[in-house]
Design an enzyme around this catalytic site. Structure first.
Site, PDB file in Angstrom:
ATOM      1  N   THR A   1      -5.477  10.146  -0.294  1.00  0.00           N
ATOM      2  CA  THR A   1      -5.309  10.211  -1.756  1.00  0.00           C
ATOM      3  C   THR A   1      -6.415   9.485  -2.523  1.00  0.00           C
ATOM      4  OG1 THR A   1      -3.902   8.235  -1.737  1.00  0.00           O
ATOM      5  CG2 THR A   1      -2.774  10.365  -1.607  1.00  0.00           C
TER       6      THR A   1
ATOM      7  N   GLU B   1      -3.966  -3.984   4.027  1.00  0.00           N
ATOM      8  CA  GLU B   1      -5.374  -4.282   3.758  1.00  0.00           C
ATOM      9  C   GLU B   1      -6.230  -4.027   4.975  1.00  0.00           C
ATOM     10  OE1 GLU B   1      -8.908  -7.211   3.616  1.00  0.00           O
ATOM     11  OE2 GLU B   1      -7.374  -6.893   5.119  1.00  0.00           O
TER      12      GLU B   1
END
Lengths: 701, 701
Positions: A258, A377
């Site tokens: 995305t 992360e």
């Protein structure tokens, strides 16, 4: 007394009282109705500094690193709940806290079919299998939650081929092998960590027809050459011989499916076949480095997983629409005591101390403070990137600064700060007032300057700030949103170690005991980072005048300009490209920044109206945005900051200019490459002129 | 009296006086220290309305249209000086004014070698030459300053070929000819103005191998069928038979050599060979429309010219960093009495009236007002676009709204406003209070609603605002910067004329007498537009609470959503694409916009702090920015607004969705085109979610 006298006295008294009331009301200026605007309160600051507790940070770390908490794992979810619980605590919580979850594409090794690297003998038989897991040295390296060392996002596949040593897997390393006449087609490249990014090793290798890549950690790079069990953890801070660095080999950041959209369920997903940025060939990190043929079997799988950010807010009392953002990621590769829990332990302690003052009613900041615990992360700054994609506009319009504390303590020697120039002054102010944890009676600032320093034309010798790459969650904030950002940590004395990074980085040996025994016994460096970050947060959220010094950008621009003049000027001149407009633009910026500084000083001496100060603060807050140009580097996903985009050219100047010159250097005048140099130069000039224009008095054109 | 008594009384009196002073100071709230914040002053508004003078507008127009003032011509430069002189007038000028000049690429016919269109006879001889100039009917159509009719930016060339009538030169017109078996290769296409953009005629023609394009104005399209000299100007408002419409045939806007960069001398210029958007084949507007072979000779030349904007400022008293921008272009094709001087005449009258109040010390607005006279609009909105490129950041951060008045009076019947939904309410408020110039005692609003109206689910029957395309200088402000914008004019009674536009548009017959005798004798429509614009400016610059009603976007979103559901829902469902997330996003926007409206109402009842109102106003001002996405339509230069980008699909819904569906319609599920539909849907959903997020209370996440 006679009643007339009484009446007379009464009337007189009433008249006097009345006169007094009139005098009191009209003749004496009233302070109470225009109270001093809320500003940084030094007593509150002192209280916060005192209450930040090394012992509590240690206990936070113990809990956070008790179990492996890989992104989206059950333990990662448990920590989401832990954060929510802390931030909703009635005695020490924040105003509000919530988790927000994205569905993102992660990559894991198969549990049933582990990745394997086998050395093949002359007759084709397997003569050695590399370890699939690290040795269980402290009892924490075993069990189903310790993920096998792997290269996240490397494709699965079972290439076989001769092993070729390719140094760090940089483009020049492969070229060198070619020059030596070594056939690369169909081989397996053995590379060591460092030098270039992880993913780049596979990208570079694939260009030469290489079938697979192995990556290992060289003890010379990380252990100051030591490698025996006695010399390594748990006997020292060095990496045990079986340690293997995990990591993401994805070239970009954010959820790979995305780009530029939040990974909410409804968002469009790019077809897997069209995803770019994954390593093109099977890749596996290993421990051993031997010659001869190898079989590499990589069985990584891509999986859509839920990953959460946790966000907590302290509402601003006066300017709730101005946000000071402070964050760190939560997910680790294994226990992640250093990476990232050393930062999260501080995040929790800071939020506890500020939350307690808040709940007691002692304090509420002028501006809002947002605490963030980012998810995933390690796979590519995914949680923070999705957050910036989802709330792009309001974050860009309202965020004063982003403060990142990921690995808070690499080592005990000194503070290290990376950041953009406007944050320099607030970090200096904060660190001058905090005692350094080391020997002697130095401030953090005075200790810092001994390790990292530079000679500033304006200030003389000062600690030097590093620049922000894309190593942690600050990247989307600075590069994609143009928010002034910083990353704070304690780090090494480089005269004592040449380790590329702390040795157990991304291995199963990065545990609580490792921190407690070797990295920061007593947690005083953790406390120092907590105090630094805490003071910076308070100064940014409470100061009436924003402590962002935009004129400190002048030094950077001047040094970029000088590098361009010295190292590119002659080349550019050969191609009839003038640096004149750039000189003018830098000079204009310097002049406007200085003039704005003057106006601030003057205003600070008076008692300015809060609306006046707000207008000025907006100029300071928004300066960094003027350096964004989403059309400057269309091929560099998310990178829009014309001063801090990745620089591949060797000249330390404006990255677009440096890179374009490096590509144009060997082409003829009039080539497309030289046109791109001119375009990049114009982009920088326009950005600097625009920046200078935003610093001018607001009613000037 | 005894001295003790005197002493006693004295002490008592002092005590009473003291008590009074204390009571007076502390117990009675002081008004003087928190004066009412500066707000819209209805008396000033009334004064401005009265002082806007039709006669002065007429005199302005006479002067402005006295001579042809093609962009960058000497007379255009004279008008720059005229504007500067007016705006620097000590009695009626602004706080400051300056010209800023860009070096831009314009296109002109050759003076030495005029463009020629010849009709060739059967033997190859020239049997008729089209007029090269318009007939000098009023004495103003002759002379060296009247530029020959031409197609700006059409390439030079001398194609010869059979003349083929191609209707309006739309793609379907050429397809129709092909279906009829007509050979197009090498022909000259004769097309009439209207239907598609000027440049598109040549682009479409070239795809079929056509060698040249002629464009003429059909009397049926512009003259309600009338064409004889008696029936046309100077005997009526209709176009004389010799009239030819000039125009720019450039497909984009802004200086063609410096996309996304200001056309300052230092900026990088794209190589001419790489410029896109010019018509690909020689093109010429003509008057005659005959059969048989033609020779077309086009000798247009590209020239770098200096073109100036003039900018004048009234500094805001309280919030000087908030700009209300009001502008119009200055350049014309010939005399340009209507286009653009009817707007400039109003600009000068508005600035005179406000400037006079300012210089007298009667008034200074709360926010800054910027007046702009743009250069080279006729060539492609060049001056305004370069301005937005140069000051992108500060304009985007600080501009409250952009008001455009280009052609101010097309005709005398009714007001016509194009704009984005947040400006609807301020235009309604303004027009309800101004008397309409026509017969009867109607307000402009009540007259307007008779001509353009719609049934609003919220308000019932209201005048309908048109949407903003790219027909004038508002385009870069709304599409590139995301600033709420509007365009104001007086226009036709459509029951009385079907003219495509006022008949002398872009011809040498667009003169002062034309306006004075036919378009607006008495200049009362000009005055009505001046009053409307003046009231809108004052309301936007002076109101304490910004009169931008963001909840009015809800109706637009709802209608786009309903169109998508009705006209695309089934198709999307066939391809497994759900509109559910879009429904949710629209509902969320509606709810947040309504809630914000409630909070504003509540706040308006109290006596809110200016800082509080500023925070709220920032939400209102910045809402429009949240609809920008510079990565949504990478192929559509400058267009970033996901609600107002050009729509080529037939369904009146979100343009990205409409266009993508129209392209995907005939492809299979899983095609790239269907992926693009999903991507466009996500872009809209993300923008609406982001917009809703910016409307929430600012300290909520």
């Amino acid at each position: 007394m006679q009643w007339t006298k009484v009446l007379g006295l009464g009337l007189g008294a009433a008249a006097l009282l009345g006169l007094g009331i009139i005098l009191g009301h009209f003749a004496i200026p009233k302070k109470a109705n225009s109270p001093a605007p809320q500003d940084l309160d030094l007593e509150i600051l002192e209280t916060v500094m005192e209450q930040l507790d090394a012992h509590r940070i240690r206990e936070n770390l113990r809990e956070l690193s008790r179990e492996p908490h890989l992104a989206s794992s059950p333990r990662d979810e448990d920590l989401v709940q832990l954060l929510l619980q802390r931030w909703k605590d009635p005695e020490s919580g924040l105003d509000s806290a919530e988790a927000s979850t994205y569905e993102v594409l992660l990559s894991f090794p198969s549990q049933e079919q582990p990745n394997v690297v086998d050395i093949v003998g002359p007759t084709g038989g397997i003569i050695h299998s590399c370890h699939r897991t690290e040795e269980n040295v402290t009892g924490e390296q075993g069990g189903p939650d310790v993920v096998q060392p792997y290269a996240a996002y490397a494709p699965s596949g079972t290439p076989q081929g001769l092993l070729v040593y390719a140094n760090r897997g940089a483009e020049e390393d492969f070229k060198e092998l070619q020059t030596q006449g070594i056939k690369l087609e169909g081989t397996i490249a053995l590379t060591r960590y460092g030098g270039v990014g992880r993913g780049a090793k596979a990208v570079n290798a694939a260009k030469h027809g290489i079938a697979g890549v192995l990556v290992y950690t060289d003890p010379a790079d990380i252990n100051d050459g030591l490698s025996s069990p006695d010399e390594t953890f748990p006997n020292s801070w060095y990496l045990p011989p079986s340690g293997v660095e995990r990591g993401s080999y994805y070239e970009y950041f954010g959820d790979p499916l995305t780009p530029y959209l939040p990974a909410v369920p409804s968002s469009f997903r790019v077809d897997l076949a069209n995803v770019s940025g994954f390593p093109p060939i099977p890749t596996q990190p290993i421990v051993c480095a031997l010659g001869c043929p190898v079989n590499v079997s990589v069985y990584n799988r891509l999986e859509l997983r839920n990953s959460s950010n946790v966000l907590g807010i302290i509402r601003g009392a006066v300017e709730p629409d101005r946000y000071v953002l402070y964050g760190n990621h939560r997910d680790s590769w294994v226990h992640g005591a250093v990476d990232p829990s050393s930062g999260t332990a501080i995040l929790l302690e800071l939020s506890r101390v500020l939350g307690t003052l808040l709940k007691k009613g002692t304090w509420r900041p002028r501006r809002s403070i947002v605490f963030a615990s980012w998810g995933a992360e390690e796979f590519g700054l995914i949680g923070s990137t999705e957050f910036t994609e989802e709330f792009f506009n309001k974050l860009q319009e309202r965020t004063v600064a982003y403060i990142n504390v990921d690995i808070s303590v690499f080592a005990n020697a000194t503070l290290r700060v990376q950041g953009t120039p406007p944050v320099q002054s607030v970090v200096f102010s904060a660190t001058k007032e905090i005692r350094s944890p080391g020997p002697g009676d130095l401030s953090i600032y005075d200790n810092w300057i001994r390790y990292f320093n530079r000679s500033s034309p304006v200030y003389g010798l000062v600690p030097s700030l590093g620049s922000l790459g894309a190593g942690s969650d600050y990247a989307p904030f600075i590069h994609f949103l143009g928010i002034s950002s910083m990353d704070i940590a304690y780090t090494y004395d480089r005269s004592k170690t040449s380790a590329r990074i702390y040795p157990t980085y991304h291995t199963a040996f990065d545990t609580f005991d490792y921190v407690d025994k070797f990295l920061d016994p007593g947690f005083s460096s953790h406390q120092a980072v907590a105090r630094t970050a805490g003071s910076v947060i308070l100064r940014l959220s409470d100061s009436f005048f924003l402590p962002l010094k935009v004129s400190d950008y002048s030094e950077t621009l001047r040094s970029f300009l000088q590098a361009a003049q010295q190292d590119l000027g002659a080349l550019l001149e050969q191609h009839s490209i003038s640096l004149g407009p750039l000189v003018t633009a830098v000079e204009k910026f310097e002049a406007e920044a200085a003039a704005l500084g003057q106006r601030i000083s003057t205003l600070q001496k008076g008692s300015p109206d809060p609306l006046q100060v707000r207008m000025l603060n907006d100029q300071l807050m928004l300066l960094e945005r003027t350096f964004l140009n989403p059309r400057a580097f269309p091929e560099e996903r998310y990178y829009s900051h014309v001063l801090w985009a990745p620089r591949t050219g060797s000249v330390v100047t404006f990255p677009g200019l440096s890179n374009a010159c490096s590509r144009a250097r060997d082409t003829a005048s009039g080539s497309e490459a030289w046109a791109e140099v001119q375009r990049q130069l114009s982009i920088v000039v326009t950005a600097l002129e625009s920046a200078a224009a935003t610093l001018r008095p607001v009613a000037d054109l």
